[in-house]
Design an enzyme around this catalytic site. Structure first.
Site, PDB file in Angstrom:
ATOM      1  N   GLY A  40      35.134  37.362  43.911  1.00 54.11           N
ATOM      2  CA  GLY A  40      33.864  37.018  44.547  1.00 54.11           C
ATOM      3  C   GLY A  40      32.996  38.223  44.883  1.00 54.11           C
ATOM      4  N   HIS A  41      33.619  39.254  45.466  1.00 53.76           N
ATOM      5  CA  HIS A  41      32.776  40.325  46.020  1.00 53.76           C
ATOM      6  C   HIS A  41      32.161  41.223  44.956  1.00 53.76           C
ATOM      7  CE1 HIS A  41      35.389  44.060  45.970  1.00 53.76           C
ATOM      8  NE2 HIS A  41      36.337  43.162  45.790  1.00 53.76           N
ATOM      9  N   THR A  64      46.083  26.991  53.003  1.00 53.63           N
ATOM     10  CA  THR A  64      44.816  26.308  53.276  1.00 53.63           C
ATOM     11  C   THR A  64      43.656  27.112  52.695  1.00 53.63           C
ATOM     12  OG1 THR A  64      45.749  25.344  55.259  1.00 53.63           O
ATOM     13  CG2 THR A  64      43.347  25.394  55.122  1.00 53.63           C
ATOM     14  N   ASN A  97      35.555  48.921  34.815  1.00 57.85           N
ATOM     15  CA  ASN A  97      34.822  49.113  36.063  1.00 57.85           C
ATOM     16  C   ASN A  97      34.212  50.504  36.176  1.00 57.85           C
ATOM     17  OD1 ASN A  97      37.833  49.256  36.201  1.00 57.85           O
ATOM     18  ND2 ASN A  97      37.419  50.337  38.108  1.00 57.85           N
ATOM     19  N   GLN A 140      34.681  42.571  36.261  1.00 59.10           N
ATOM     20  CA  GLN A 140      33.382  43.246  36.092  1.00 59.10           C
ATOM     21  C   GLN A 140      32.467  42.531  35.103  1.00 59.10           C
ATOM     22  OE1 GLN A 140      32.105  45.592  37.855  1.00 59.10           O
ATOM     23  NE2 GLN A 140      33.913  46.294  38.966  1.00 59.10           N
ATOM     24  N   CYS A 180      38.947  53.620  43.965  1.00 55.39           N
ATOM     25  CA  CYS A 180      40.394  53.582  44.165  1.00 55.39           C
ATOM     26  C   CYS A 180      41.048  54.914  43.850  1.00 55.39           C
ATOM     27  CB  CYS A 180      41.005  52.491  43.294  1.00 55.39           C
ATOM     28  SG  CYS A 180      40.082  50.971  43.334  1.00 55.39           S
ATOM     29  N   GLY A 208      40.603  39.489  43.257  1.00 50.18           N
ATOM     30  CA  GLY A 208      40.879  39.788  41.860  1.00 50.18           C
ATOM     31  C   GLY A 208      42.303  40.303  41.660  1.00 50.18           C
ATOM     32  N   THR A 209      42.768  41.093  42.604  1.00 49.97           N
ATOM     33  CA  THR A 209      44.110  41.659  42.502  1.00 49.97           C
ATOM     34  C   THR A 209      45.163  40.552  42.493  1.00 49.97           C
ATOM     35  OG1 THR A 209      43.342  43.636  43.655  1.00 49.97           O
ATOM     36  CG2 THR A 209      45.726  43.276  43.594  1.00 49.97           C
TER      37      THR A 209
HETATM   38  C1  LIG Z   1      37.398  45.261  41.823  1.00 47.31           C
HETATM   39  C2  LIG Z   1      38.240  45.009  40.652  1.00 47.31           C
HETATM   40  C3  LIG Z   1      39.481  44.373  40.778  1.00 47.31           C
HETATM   41  C4  LIG Z   1      40.074  44.005  42.109  1.00 47.31           C
HETATM   42  O1  LIG Z   1      39.395  42.954  42.728  1.00 47.31           O
HETATM   43  P1  LIG Z   1      39.638  42.700  44.293  1.00 47.31           P
HETATM   44  O2  LIG Z   1      38.965  41.414  44.564  1.00 47.31           O
HETATM   45  O3  LIG Z   1      39.007  43.851  45.004  1.00 47.31           O
HETATM   46  O4  LIG Z   1      41.118  42.642  44.500  1.00 47.31           O
HETATM   47  C5  LIG Z   1      40.209  44.136  39.641  1.00 47.31           C
HETATM   48  N1  LIG Z   1      39.743  44.485  38.434  1.00 47.31           N
HETATM   49  C6  LIG Z   1      38.560  45.089  38.263  1.00 47.31           C
HETATM   50  C7  LIG Z   1      38.091  45.427  36.886  1.00 47.31           C
HETATM   51  C8  LIG Z   1      37.764  45.372  39.368  1.00 47.31           C
HETATM   52  O5  LIG Z   1      36.596  45.985  39.197  1.00 47.31           O
END
Ligand SMILES: *Cc1c(COP(=O)(O)O)cnc(C)c1O
Length: 394
Positions: free
Chosen positions: A207-208, A244, A158, A186, A332, A76-77
């Site tokens: 994804g996570h 890749t 979040n 989120q 964080c 996400g970052t």
């Molecule tokens: C977890 C989160 C991210 C970051 O995602 P990562 O895959 O851990 O880099 C960004 N924005 C929000 C709102 C999140 O909850």
């Protein structure tokens, strides 16, 4: 990780989620027999490529987007960084960014470091929020100018789960010809998202946070949006993100998006009911407990509660002994004693912000887990308050 009772009650799904068993299963062949490179000319690599194509279709389907609008990233970052930096590079004359005070660090810290990162001066508007975490739309509209390169506003927070009116906000930006990015990490999988009706230009997901593994993310880029890549390299992702493919991650995310489409009803019925039972139970049985965030405009899985006059960290340690996983502030920001920037932006008083706990549920939670928490938490809070000088002198 096992508690003394050998049981884990996982209510920290906004930090990360369990990889769904179906997702693990879908990925396995790509660690063993199907190890080809999807870009290869031979049939062996080609069959992997076919699976990558199918996975992309599943991601696009969940968002009601088209597959060529989906760019795989590592997280996400990376998606957030790519969108914001692309908008600035593609419109080099514009130096104004509109965002909020409650963004995830992936957006907040990037925006705050843009001047040093790009060697240019930027004007940053970080919109304030009300005490319930909501935004003022008029204030948002007034902040936009001809110099605004991009608006970046999260779909759902979040820490509190508060949902922003992204459809309206994106429409306003579009009517002014301003690019709009939303960090929907989120929101995806928890609330329906239809990018045919919501005119955002960029959307980030990870994804996570939706039962796929760590290390795979997506940046949605609407067709015909000007785009400058962040990772420059090979022709992968149509030259928009070199490197890749994380094939197993891509396949897992495809499966997770398919499951998310099936589970979204459960998120808004079963998960919401469990969350409400937990929240109402805690608020009713514990004095000086306050809900953080708008009660209705909120994700169905998130509850952020302040237990006044005690420390969130101490509560977490006691919960941990029972195998209960939750969060204080956001993962964080823990490690520092500062209350989270989100609660500070909402003006939550220090006595309450320090004692805030976030429970974030998923479809894998069950009612007996909620009952267990409702039984264990009130005495934990009472005991900690017994030892708190702030509680006694309140
Ligand atoms: C977890 C989160 C991210 C970051 O995602 P990562 O895959 O851990 O880099 C960004 N924005 C929000 C709102 C999140 O909850």
């Amino acid at each position: 990780m096992m508690s003394q009772q050998g049981r884990v009650i996982y209510m920290d799904n906004n930090a990360t989620t369990k990889v769904a068993p179906e997702v693990v299963e879908s990925m396995m062949p790509f660690f063993s027999e199907l190890y080809g490179n999807p870009s290869s000319m031979h049939t062996f690599g080609g069959q992997v490529g076919k699976n990558v194509v199918e996975a992309r279709e599943k991601v696009a389907h969940l968002l009601n987007a088209t597959p060529d609008e989906i760019i795989y990233t590592s997280c996400g970052t990376e998606s957030d960084s790519t969108a914001i930096l692309s908008a600035l590079q593609a419109q080099s004359g514009k130096r104004h960014i509109v965002t909020t005070r409650v963004e995830h660090p992936a957006v907040k810290n990037l925006c705050e470091s843009l001047d040093s990162l790009t060697g240019h001066k930027h004007r940053l508007t970080q919109l304030p929020v009300a005490s319930d975490g909501t935004l003022d739309l008029q204030q948002y509209e007034d902040s936009l100018s001809d110099d605004t390169a991009i608006v970046s506003v999260m779909w759902a927070n979040n820490e509190t789960g508060v949902i922003f009116p992204i459809e309206k906000m994106a429409q306003i930006a579009k009517s002014r010809g301003i690019l709009f990015h939303t960090d929907a990490v989120q929101a995806v999988g928890k609330i329906p998202i239809d990018l045919q009706t919501v005119p955002v230009d960029f959307l980030s997901l990870s994804g996570h946070k939706l039962h796929a593994p760590k290390g795979i993310g997506v940046l949605y880029v609407r067709k015909r949006t000007p785009f400058v890549p962040f990772m420059i390299g090979g022709h992968q992702e149509h030259g928009r993100r070199g490197g890749t493919e994380n094939v197993a991650g891509v396949i897992g995310l495809g499966k997770a998006c398919e499951l998310a489409g099936q589970h979204i009803h459960t998120e808004n019925t079963k998960v919401r009911v469990l969350r409400d039972k937990l929240e109402e139970g805690l608020l009713a049985s514990i004095p000086n407990a306050l809900l953080n965030g708008h009660k209705a405009d909120r994700l169905p899985n998130t509850s952020n509660i302040s237990f006044e006059y005690i420390e969130g960290e101490s509560i977490l340690l006691h919960l941990d002994r029972y195998g209960i996983c939750a969060s204080s502030g956001s993962a964080c920001t823990s490690g520092s004693l500062e209350p989270s920037h989100v609660l500070r932006a909402m003006g939550v008083p220090f006595t309450a912000a320090h004692g805030s706990i976030r429970f974030s549920l998923s479809v894998y939670n069950a009612e007996d887990e909620v009952d267990f928490i409702l039984e264990k938490v009130p005495p934990i809070i009472a005991n900690l308050r017994e030892m708190s000088p702030f509680w006694k002198s309140r």
